[in-house]
Design a protein around this motif. Structure first.
Motif, PDB file in Angstrom:
ATOM      1  N   THR A  90     -20.915 -64.780  30.154  1.00  0.00           N
ATOM      2  CA  THR A  90     -21.199 -65.419  28.866  1.00  0.00           C
ATOM      3  C   THR A  90     -20.821 -64.534  27.678  1.00  0.00           C
ATOM      4  N   PRO A  91     -21.293 -63.297  27.579  1.00  0.00           N
ATOM      5  CA  PRO A  91     -20.872 -62.489  26.432  1.00  0.00           C
ATOM      6  C   PRO A  91     -19.382 -62.126  26.471  1.00  0.00           C
ATOM      7  N   VAL A  92     -18.807 -62.030  27.673  1.00  0.00           N
ATOM      8  CA  VAL A  92     -17.375 -61.763  27.776  1.00  0.00           C
ATOM      9  C   VAL A  92     -16.593 -62.928  27.175  1.00  0.00           C
ATOM     10  N   MET A  93     -17.047 -64.147  27.443  1.00  0.00           N
ATOM     11  CA  MET A  93     -16.396 -65.328  26.872  1.00  0.00           C
ATOM     12  C   MET A  93     -16.497 -65.326  25.352  1.00  0.00           C
ATOM     13  N   ARG A  94     -17.617 -64.873  24.827  1.00  0.00           N
ATOM     14  CA  ARG A  94     -17.762 -64.777  23.371  1.00  0.00           C
ATOM     15  C   ARG A  94     -16.782 -63.778  22.787  1.00  0.00           C
ATOM     16  N   TRP A 108      -6.447 -58.579  11.390  1.00  0.00           N
ATOM     17  CA  TRP A 108      -5.868 -57.684  12.384  1.00  0.00           C
ATOM     18  C   TRP A 108      -6.807 -56.550  12.781  1.00  0.00           C
ATOM     19  N   LEU A 109      -7.567 -56.020  11.856  1.00  0.00           N
ATOM     20  CA  LEU A 109      -8.474 -54.923  12.182  1.00  0.00           C
ATOM     21  C   LEU A 109      -9.497 -55.360  13.236  1.00  0.00           C
ATOM     22  N   TYR A 110     -10.142 -56.488  12.984  1.00  0.00           N
ATOM     23  CA  TYR A 110     -11.145 -56.963  13.944  1.00  0.00           C
ATOM     24  C   TYR A 110     -10.496 -57.471  15.229  1.00  0.00           C
ATOM     25  N   ALA A 111      -9.272 -57.950  15.144  1.00  0.00           N
ATOM     26  CA  ALA A 111      -8.556 -58.366  16.354  1.00  0.00           C
ATOM     27  C   ALA A 111      -8.281 -57.158  17.241  1.00  0.00           C
ATOM     28  N   VAL A 112      -7.900 -56.034  16.633  1.00  0.00           N
ATOM     29  CA  VAL A 112      -7.646 -54.815  17.408  1.00  0.00           C
ATOM     30  C   VAL A 112      -8.950 -54.286  18.006  1.00  0.00           C
ATOM     31  N   ILE A 113     -10.005 -54.253  17.201  1.00  0.00           N
ATOM     32  CA  ILE A 113     -11.298 -53.766  17.700  1.00  0.00           C
ATOM     33  C   ILE A 113     -11.787 -54.634  18.851  1.00  0.00           C
ATOM     34  N   THR A 114     -11.680 -55.947  18.691  1.00  0.00           N
ATOM     35  CA  THR A 114     -12.113 -56.871  19.739  1.00  0.00           C
ATOM     36  C   THR A 114     -11.243 -56.722  20.983  1.00  0.00           C
ATOM     37  N   SER A 115      -9.951 -56.482  20.811  1.00  0.00           N
ATOM     38  CA  SER A 115      -9.055 -56.265  21.954  1.00  0.00           C
ATOM     39  C   SER A 115      -9.448 -55.006  22.723  1.00  0.00           C
ATOM     40  N   VAL A 116      -9.822 -53.959  22.001  1.00  0.00           N
ATOM     41  CA  VAL A 116     -10.254 -52.719  22.655  1.00  0.00           C
ATOM     42  C   VAL A 116     -11.544 -52.967  23.435  1.00  0.00           C
ATOM     43  N   VAL A 117     -12.483 -53.690  22.829  1.00  0.00           N
ATOM     44  CA  VAL A 117     -13.741 -54.007  23.516  1.00  0.00           C
ATOM     45  C   VAL A 117     -13.452 -54.807  24.782  1.00  0.00           C
ATOM     46  N   ALA A 119     -10.661 -54.873  26.508  1.00  0.00           N
ATOM     47  CA  ALA A 119      -9.977 -54.003  27.473  1.00  0.00           C
ATOM     48  C   ALA A 119     -10.978 -53.101  28.196  1.00  0.00           C
ATOM     49  N   VAL A 120     -11.964 -52.592  27.484  1.00  0.00           N
ATOM     50  CA  VAL A 120     -12.988 -51.752  28.105  1.00  0.00           C
ATOM     51  C   VAL A 120     -13.802 -52.559  29.111  1.00  0.00           C
ATOM     52  N   ILE A 121     -14.165 -53.781  28.739  1.00  0.00           N
ATOM     53  CA  ILE A 121     -14.922 -54.644  29.650  1.00  0.00           C
ATOM     54  C   ILE A 121     -14.123 -54.924  30.914  1.00  0.00           C
ATOM     55  N   ILE A 122     -12.849 -55.261  30.749  1.00  0.00           N
ATOM     56  CA  ILE A 122     -12.007 -55.569  31.904  1.00  0.00           C
ATOM     57  C   ILE A 122     -11.813 -54.327  32.769  1.00  0.00           C
ATOM     58  N   ALA A 123     -11.533 -53.176  32.128  1.00  0.00           N
ATOM     59  CA  ALA A 123     -11.317 -51.941  32.891  1.00  0.00           C
ATOM     60  C   ALA A 123     -12.562 -51.548  33.676  1.00  0.00           C
ATOM     61  N   ASN A 124     -13.729 -51.754  33.095  1.00  0.00           N
ATOM     62  CA  ASN A 124     -14.968 -51.409  33.794  1.00  0.00           C
ATOM     63  C   ASN A 124     -15.329 -52.419  34.872  1.00  0.00           C
ATOM     64  N   SER A 125     -14.748 -53.600  34.819  1.00  0.00           N
ATOM     65  CA  SER A 125     -15.041 -54.630  35.810  1.00  0.00           C
ATOM     66  C   SER A 125     -14.156 -54.524  37.043  1.00  0.00           C
TER      67      SER A 125
END
Length: 130
Positions: A90-94, A108-117, A119-125
């Motif tokens: 659920t939070p990943v979908m958000r 773009w700033l928030y798009a990059v920050i959200t992309s990093v978040v 990527a971290v979620i995916i890498a940790n999964s």
């Protein structure tokens, strides 16, 4: 003048409520099935635990394939685990929906920050074997 809320932003706002509600429903179905199937069973001995115990089948409810095959068989553990997976996603979908919204708004700033978040979620999964 107030900015109009888009349909995507409304979807993002409702994702948490919908995801938690769906996860609770799925887990409740699993709980009801468990009580129907095992409600009269004697209390198990939790003082010892063994992976070789014939009652213990970790692949049935710890792998995605085992969970999905167990749903069709009305395996209560599989239903409960599916509810947990929906709750985790659920939070990943958000985050994913927020990324689309930031890209659409050209923020773009928030798009990059959200992309990093994300990527971290995916890498940790992902499970890496070195």
């Amino acid at each position: 003048m107030a900015k109009k809320v888009s349909d995507l932003q409304l979807l993002i706002a409702h994702t948490l409520r919908l995801g938690v509600g769906l996860a609770a429903f799925i887990a409740a179905v699993g709980g009801i099935v468990y009580l129907i199937q095992h409600g009269a069973d004697a209390m198990p001995d939790y003082t010892r635990f063994s992976y070789t115990d014939p009652e213990f089948h970790p692949a049935d409810y710890t792998t995605l394939d085992g969970i999905l095959s167990g749903i069709g068989e009305m395996n209560s553990r599989s239903w409960i685990q599916t509810g947990v997976i929906v709750l985790i996603l659920t939070p990943v979908m958000r985050v994913v929906l927020s990324l689309f919204d930031f890209l659409r708004e050209r923020d773009w700033l928030y798009a990059v920050i959200t992309s990093v978040v994300l990527a971290v979620i995916i890498a940790n999964s992902l499970e890496f074997h070195l």
